[in-house]
Scaffold this motif. Structure first.
Motif, PDB file in Angstrom:
ATOM      1  N   GLU A 111      45.326  43.457  45.832  1.00  0.00           N
ATOM      2  CA  GLU A 111      44.432  42.449  45.258  1.00  0.00           C
ATOM      3  C   GLU A 111      43.161  43.120  44.742  1.00  0.00           C
ATOM      4  O   GLU A 111      42.786  44.198  45.208  1.00  0.00           O
ATOM      5  N   PRO A 112      42.474  42.498  43.779  1.00  0.00           N
ATOM      6  CA  PRO A 112      41.242  43.093  43.248  1.00  0.00           C
ATOM      7  C   PRO A 112      40.181  43.267  44.338  1.00  0.00           C
ATOM      8  O   PRO A 112      40.065  42.437  45.244  1.00  0.00           O
ATOM      9  N   ALA A 113      39.437  44.340  44.249  1.00  0.00           N
ATOM     10  CA  ALA A 113      38.359  44.594  45.208  1.00  0.00           C
ATOM     11  C   ALA A 113      37.337  43.463  45.148  1.00  0.00           C
ATOM     12  O   ALA A 113      37.062  42.913  44.080  1.00  0.00           O
ATOM     13  N   THR A 114      36.777  43.118  46.297  1.00  0.00           N
ATOM     14  CA  THR A 114      35.806  42.026  46.359  1.00  0.00           C
ATOM     15  C   THR A 114      34.442  42.501  45.850  1.00  0.00           C
ATOM     16  O   THR A 114      34.167  43.705  45.777  1.00  0.00           O
ATOM     17  N   GLU A 115      33.597  41.528  45.541  1.00  0.00           N
ATOM     18  CA  GLU A 115      32.246  41.857  45.078  1.00  0.00           C
ATOM     19  C   GLU A 115      31.464  42.609  46.151  1.00  0.00           C
ATOM     20  O   GLU A 115      30.686  43.508  45.848  1.00  0.00           O
ATOM     21  N   LYS A 128      41.664  46.314  46.498  1.00  0.00           N
ATOM     22  CA  LYS A 128      41.046  46.338  47.826  1.00  0.00           C
ATOM     23  C   LYS A 128      41.421  47.616  48.576  1.00  0.00           C
ATOM     24  O   LYS A 128      40.595  48.205  49.274  1.00  0.00           O
ATOM     25  N   GLY A 129      42.674  48.033  48.431  1.00  0.00           N
ATOM     26  CA  GLY A 129      43.118  49.246  49.113  1.00  0.00           C
ATOM     27  C   GLY A 129      42.347  50.469  48.653  1.00  0.00           C
ATOM     28  O   GLY A 129      41.917  51.295  49.462  1.00  0.00           O
ATOM     29  N   GLN A 130      42.149  50.591  47.337  1.00  0.00           N
ATOM     30  CA  GLN A 130      41.406  51.736  46.806  1.00  0.00           C
ATOM     31  C   GLN A 130      39.951  51.696  47.261  1.00  0.00           C
ATOM     32  O   GLN A 130      39.383  52.724  47.650  1.00  0.00           O
ATOM     33  N   ALA A 131      39.351  50.506  47.211  1.00  0.00           N
ATOM     34  CA  ALA A 131      37.954  50.380  47.626  1.00  0.00           C
ATOM     35  C   ALA A 131      37.788  50.725  49.103  1.00  0.00           C
ATOM     36  O   ALA A 131      36.840  51.424  49.491  1.00  0.00           O
ATOM     37  N   MET A 132      38.727  50.261  49.933  1.00  0.00           N
ATOM     38  CA  MET A 132      38.648  50.566  51.365  1.00  0.00           C
ATOM     39  C   MET A 132      38.813  52.058  51.614  1.00  0.00           C
ATOM     40  O   MET A 132      38.146  52.634  52.476  1.00  0.00           O
TER      41      MET A 132
END
Length: 259
Positions: free
Chosen positions: A58-62, A81-85
């Motif tokens: 899913e898209p990364a959150t704000e 979300k996975g990449q951002a985490m």
């Protein structure tokens, strides 16, 4: 599947080499220099994600993007979300559970290892069913035992780690406020015994018993556990008992001059 395993292994090797490099690079300040993390960020972006965990795509959150921006990270691409985490995990130390797993399997651990690397190392370890079984059937870790003691004041003999963790999770659902405090205690204990923090104060490792004595005293002053740091605990403990100082000469220097 074999291709994914190869890619993951290569990525982990890359992270490990970068991690080893940081161990021998003296830190001149606490401020993060994003340039030093460029290669790790690139690696984190390309780490394989668990196909069963759809939320990772899913898209990364704000809030994730804002946290990255606060660290000076702006990427010209849409992130999941996975990449951002994975990226944010580069700047977060392993949690208590990850540390316990790494220690159990004798994985070289350092306070400079990050959460993303720990996550993928553990994921690779647990692809071996024998290691999963070994981990699940071992006795409860000290961290989980302390969590149960904090939550209900007792331990049940004969429990495996999995049984104990499930009980702790169940207690967390039943007593969310108390469980949130426990998670802060878990964080604080790791911070208090962080080798870098202990080196700053030249103190020995703080035991759980001594930690709780200091924690309760600091909490009684009105400081919210969320606002506490490991340094709060060490400084209070030092004021009460300088025997935690690692070197006798330092202890002698701390003693008041005799009249």
């Amino acid at each position: 599947m074999e291709l994914i395993a190869v890619i993951t292994t290569l990525a982990l090797i890359g992270l490990f080499l970068l991690y080893k490099h940081t161990l021998f690079t003296p830190a001149k300040s606490n401020k993060i220099n994003i340039e030093n993390f460029h290669e790790q960020i690139e690696t984190a972006l390309n780490l394989p994600r668990d196909s069963e965990e759809d939320w990772q795509n899913e898209p990364a959150t704000e809030s994730m993007l804002q946290e990255m921006a606060d660290r000076g990270i702006w990427l010209d691409q849409k992130l999941t979300k996975g990449q951002a985490m994975n990226i944010l995990g580069l700047f977060t130390p392993p949690d208590g559970r990850q540390v316990d797993i790494l220690k159990h399997f004798n994985i070289p651990y350092s306070f400079k290892m990050n959460q993303t690397m720990a996550y993928y190392l553990i994921r690779e370890l647990f692809k071996d069913p024998a290691k999963v079984s070994e981990w699940n059937n071992r006795p409860p870790t000290t961290t989980v035992r302390q969590g149960l003691l904090f939550m209900e004041g007792k331990l049940i003999s004969g429990m495996t780690h999995v049984d104990a963790q499930r009980r702790l999770d169940k207690l967390g659902m039943e007593r969310p406020e108390q469980y949130r405090e426990w998670k802060q205690i878990d964080r604080l204990f790791l911070e208090t015994n962080n080798p870098e923090v202990r080196a700053k104060y030249q103190v020995r490792k703080i035991t759980w018993k001594r930690f709780f004595e200091s924690y309760d005293a600091v909490k009684a002053t009105g400081i919210n556990p969320r606002a506490m740091s490991g340094e709060h605990i060490i400084e209070y403990t030092l004021r009460q008992d300088d025997s935690i100082v690692a070197h006798a000469k330092i202890r002698e220097a701390m003693q008041p001059a005799s009249s």
